[in-house]
Design a protein around this motif. Structure first.
Motif, PDB file in Angstrom:
ATOM      1  N   PRO A  75      -0.408  35.846  31.054  1.00 25.48           N
ATOM      2  CA  PRO A  75      -1.566  34.949  30.918  1.00 25.48           C
ATOM      3  C   PRO A  75      -2.339  35.167  29.619  1.00 25.48           C
ATOM      4  O   PRO A  75      -2.803  34.194  29.008  1.00 25.48           O
ATOM      5  N   VAL A  88      -9.263  35.707  31.059  1.00 21.75           N
ATOM      6  CA  VAL A  88      -9.042  34.673  30.044  1.00 21.75           C
ATOM      7  C   VAL A  88     -10.282  33.806  29.891  1.00 21.75           C
ATOM      8  O   VAL A  88     -10.690  33.473  28.769  1.00 21.75           O
ATOM      9  N   GLU A  89     -10.905  33.455  30.998  1.00 16.48           N
ATOM     10  CA  GLU A  89     -12.120  32.646  30.937  1.00 16.48           C
ATOM     11  C   GLU A  89     -13.213  33.352  30.127  1.00 16.48           C
ATOM     12  O   GLU A  89     -13.889  32.735  29.293  1.00 16.48           O
ATOM     13  N   GLU A 132      -3.517  36.923  39.692  1.00 20.73           N
ATOM     14  CA  GLU A 132      -3.907  35.639  39.132  1.00 20.73           C
ATOM     15  C   GLU A 132      -5.418  35.533  38.981  1.00 20.73           C
ATOM     16  O   GLU A 132      -5.917  35.053  37.955  1.00 20.73           O
ATOM     17  N   ARG A 133      -6.157  35.987  39.996  1.00 21.68           N
ATOM     18  CA  ARG A 133      -7.609  35.885  39.933  1.00 21.68           C
ATOM     19  C   ARG A 133      -8.174  36.739  38.805  1.00 21.68           C
ATOM     20  O   ARG A 133      -9.050  36.300  38.048  1.00 21.68           O
ATOM     21  N   GLN A 135      -1.055  40.897  33.834  1.00 23.11           N
ATOM     22  CA  GLN A 135      -1.988  40.160  32.981  1.00 23.11           C
ATOM     23  C   GLN A 135      -1.422  39.858  31.593  1.00 23.11           C
ATOM     24  O   GLN A 135      -2.052  39.113  30.831  1.00 23.11           O
ATOM     25  N   ALA A 156      -6.561  37.699  36.075  1.00 24.39           N
ATOM     26  CA  ALA A 156      -6.158  37.106  34.803  1.00 24.39           C
ATOM     27  C   ALA A 156      -7.020  35.895  34.467  1.00 24.39           C
ATOM     28  O   ALA A 156      -7.448  35.721  33.316  1.00 24.39           O
ATOM     29  N   ASP A 157      -7.288  35.056  35.463  1.00 23.24           N
ATOM     30  CA  ASP A 157      -8.115  33.872  35.223  1.00 23.24           C
ATOM     31  C   ASP A 157      -9.508  34.270  34.749  1.00 23.24           C
ATOM     32  O   ASP A 157     -10.053  33.673  33.806  1.00 23.24           O
ATOM     33  N   LEU A 158     -10.101  35.252  35.398  1.00 24.80           N
ATOM     34  CA  LEU A 158     -11.437  35.700  35.007  1.00 24.80           C
ATOM     35  C   LEU A 158     -11.436  36.288  33.600  1.00 24.80           C
ATOM     36  O   LEU A 158     -12.350  36.039  32.801  1.00 24.80           O
TER      37      LEU A 158
END
Length: 265
Positions: free
Chosen positions: A43, A256-257, A249-250, A40, A252-254
């Motif tokens: 990102p 950052v969002e 990735e999932r 993480q 990290a995306d959550l």
């Protein structure tokens, strides 16, 4: 007394003076060290955040004090780390034990927490006798006897089969943990009951559970999300307890969002 915990800072302002960059603190699981959050880092720093990873006392490069510990001890270590870095308030993300520490800080020092991301964690995790038995086992025989079982909880069978070298890295991480520190943290989990404290959390909160997590199944995350005002629950498929490693990735995306949403509110 608090412990000066081992930590690594990445991203903008990686010294004491972080400038205007917002700080994200990553707090890890029982038996891991700060390397568990490596997926993480890029990102989060790429999104402009200053990322602080640290080891709980008795884990990784942090010294072990004689236990047992309480969540107030581990939470105090995190607050002392923020003080040492000159950080008034940070976004706190924790997985398992790290999430428990995050909840404690969010309830007891809300002014220090900009937001919470609580991954694969629980506000009450029994049975209590299991934790004292595990603590006694590692005190007497060391960490090796629990390593294989921990890996089975951390990762699905398919992931372990497809990533044997990576799984072994985490096995070595477990075996390298100080038994005194591990046992002390077991006591903190055994005596934990954060359910009554959850309504006191005011920081914007994201709860991430892993669908195949045998240690803290999604119902634990749902219980937290229902008790914290405005909290949101996300369930990530094809992941066990260390979901941030199995589905990097999932997660990290959550994360950052969730952080980016705070900038616009």
């Amino acid at each position: 007394m608090t412990v000066a915990v081992n930590h690594v800072v990445d991203g903008p302002g990686n010294g004491r003076d972080g400038g205007d960059s917002e700080v994200v603190v990553l707090s890890g699981s029982l038996g891991s060290d700060l390397r568990m959050w490596q997926p993480q880092v890029a990102p989060l720093t790429g999104a402009g955040y200053r990322v602080v990873r640290y080891d709980h006392r008795g884990h990784g490069g942090s010294p072990a004090t004689q236990g047992p510990y309480d969540l107030s001890d581990l939470g105090g270590d995190l607050l002392s780390l923020l003080d040492a870095l000159g950080v008034e308030a940070a976004h706190v993300a924790g997985l398992s034990l790290g999430g428990m520490v995050g909840m404690w800080v969010g309830a007891h020092a809300p002014e220090r927490v900009r937001s919470l991301t609580l991954c694969c964690t629980s506000a009450e995790l029994g049975p209590r006798g299991m934790w004292s038995e595990r603590a006694e086992l590692v005190r007497v025989r060391g960490m090796a006897p629990i390593a294989d079982a921990a890996l089975e909880r951390w990762f699905t069978r398919g992931w372990r089969a497809g990533n044997p070298r990576r799984a072994e890295e985490f096995g070595e991480m477990i075996r390298a943990t100080d038994p005194v520190g591990y046992a002390g943290c077991c006591a903190a989990i055994e005596n934990m009951d954060l359910l009554g404290a959850l309504p006191r959390i005011t920081a914007p909160t994201l709860v991430i559970s892993a669908a195949e997590d045998p240690s803290t199944p999604p119902e634990h995350g749902r219980r937290i999300a229902e008790a914290v005002a405005g909290a949101r629950l996300e369930i990530v498929r094809e992941a066990a307890h260390l979901g941030n490693v199995q589905q990097p990735e999932r997660f990290a995306d959550l994360m950052v969002e969730h952080l980016e949403v705070q900038k616009h509110e």
